[in-house]
Every structure is written in C-alpha cells, then in structure tokens.
Enzyme design. Structure first.
Site, PDB file in Angstrom:
ATOM      1  CE  LYS A   1      -9.621   3.794   7.405  1.00  0.00           C
ATOM      2  NZ  LYS A   1     -10.279   2.356   7.152  1.00  0.00           N
TER       3      LYS A   1
ATOM      4  CG  ASP B   1      -8.120   0.354   9.897  1.00  0.00           C
ATOM      5  OD1 ASP B   1      -8.757   1.259  10.540  1.00  0.00           O
ATOM      6  OD2 ASP B   1      -8.466  -0.690   9.202  1.00  0.00           O
TER       7      ASP B   1
ATOM      8  N   GLY C   1       0.727  -1.190  -0.034  1.00  0.00           N
ATOM      9  CA  GLY C   1      -0.119  -0.013   0.133  1.00  0.00           C
ATOM     10  C   GLY C   1       0.954   1.386  -0.050  1.00  0.00           C
TER      11      GLY C   1
END
Ligand code: 5GP
Length: 178
Positions: free
Chosen positions: A134, A106, A48
């Site tokens: 997040k 996350d 990613g």
C-alpha cells in the site's frame, strides 16, 4: 457484486483467486530465474503470509529452504520505541540468500524495525517478496523486490489476511466497503 460480512463489517471482492494465482506464478518464475544455484532461504512471516508462502513455495522449482517466524512487538524505552523480536528464527543467516515473504507492506514499520536484525547476521543477500503493497500508507519506505499488487490504502481480508481473526480462509481478497 457479491459482498460478504466478516464480523461486523462489509467487504467486496477485490482480487479473484485466479488473478492472485497468476501473480504468484509470475513471482515464483522470477525467483526461480534469479536464484538458480543459490539455494535461497525463504523466511515467511506468520500469521498473514502463510497461504501466500505455501502457494509461492509450491511453485519454486529450484533447490530452496523455508522457515516460518512470528514477530512479536513490545514497547521499548522512549528512545527505542516499538521493539520487534522474531520467534522461531533458528537458522543461521550468515552467507545465505534470504527472501522474506510478507503478506502486505502497509506503513512499512514492521519491516523497518525488523530488517536491521537480519542484516546483523550478514546474509549474502536479503530481498522481500510481498503479495500486497500500500504505497499511500508508507511511513517508512521499504523496497519490495518481488511485489504482487500495489493497492489503495484500504483494509483487505482473505488469502491469509484477517479481520479480527476471521477471514483468513477466504480464497480471494476482499476490500472493506466504506
Ligand atoms: P506495516 O508494519 O507495514 O504497517 O504492517 C504490516 C502488517 O500489518 C501486515 O503484515 C499485516 O499483518 C497488517 N496489515 C496491514 N494492512 C492490512 C490490511 O489491509 N488487512 C489486514 N488484514 N492486515 C493488514
């Protein structure tokens, strides 16, 4: 607003390429200041982070190295739970100033499992640069030293991030329409 389909799901624009570029420049400028003369080693976590890592590294003007690793997770015993191993980490971290490049933090589970393995090698310092974070999804608190954007707990694609293998080549970041 221009929505797009990735596989079977609808996504809407969230962060433009210009906004992302501005943020990547700000992070790079800060790192250039903080690491002057320290010859840092960036460790980019694939898949990613590859676009963020590339754009960030191009803006690093001090002497620096970069390597790319992949994390593989497998189920350990009941007591060890999920075990994460790094593939491709062949640089000695002893006494190095290390900066991890992540696409998104996350739940924090991945780095929570992986960071102790890096500390084990006694780097001189270990910091984290993550484009997205997040906070509402946190299971394990991870201190992100260079944080791009704090985002709501929504699934995002683009700029290296995928949905089921697709969407990594989108230059902007899109969020799932629910
Ligand atoms: P964590 O271990 O912090 O929960 O998750 C880290 C990894 O999950 C990230 O490096 C990323 O690959 C994946 N991930 C977490 N949230 C998202 C998201 O919203 N979109 C995409 N495409 N991947 C995500």
């Amino acid at each position: 607003m221009q929505t797009i389909m990735v596989h079977d799901k609808l996504f809407q624009p969230y962060l433009s390429a210009a906004v992302i570029d501005e943020k990547v420049s700000a992070i790079a400028n800060q790192i250039n200041k903080d690491y002057e003369g320290k010859h840092p080693l960036f460790i980019a976590i694939l898949n990613g982070s590859f676009i963020f890592a590339s754009d960030l590294f191009k803006k690093i003007s001090i002497e620096a190295e970069i390597c790319f690793i992949k994390l593989a997770s497998y189920k350990g015993t009941k007591s060890t739970g999920q075990v994460i191993t790094a593939i491709g980490l062949d640089t000695d971290l002893f006494n190095r100033h290390v900066i991890i490049i992540e696409d998104i933090v996350d739940t924090g589970k991945t780095l929570h499992e992986f960071l102790p393995q890096l500390h084990h090698q006694h780097p001189a310092s270990l910091k984290i640069a993550a484009l997205l974070h997040k906070p509402a999804a946190t299971v394990h608190h991870i201190h992100v030293d260079y944080s791009g954007f704090s985002i709501p707990n929504k699934f995002v694609v683009g700029y290296g991030l995928d949905y089921s293998g697709l969407g990594r080549n989108i230059p902007e970041i899109y969020e799932l329409v629910d």
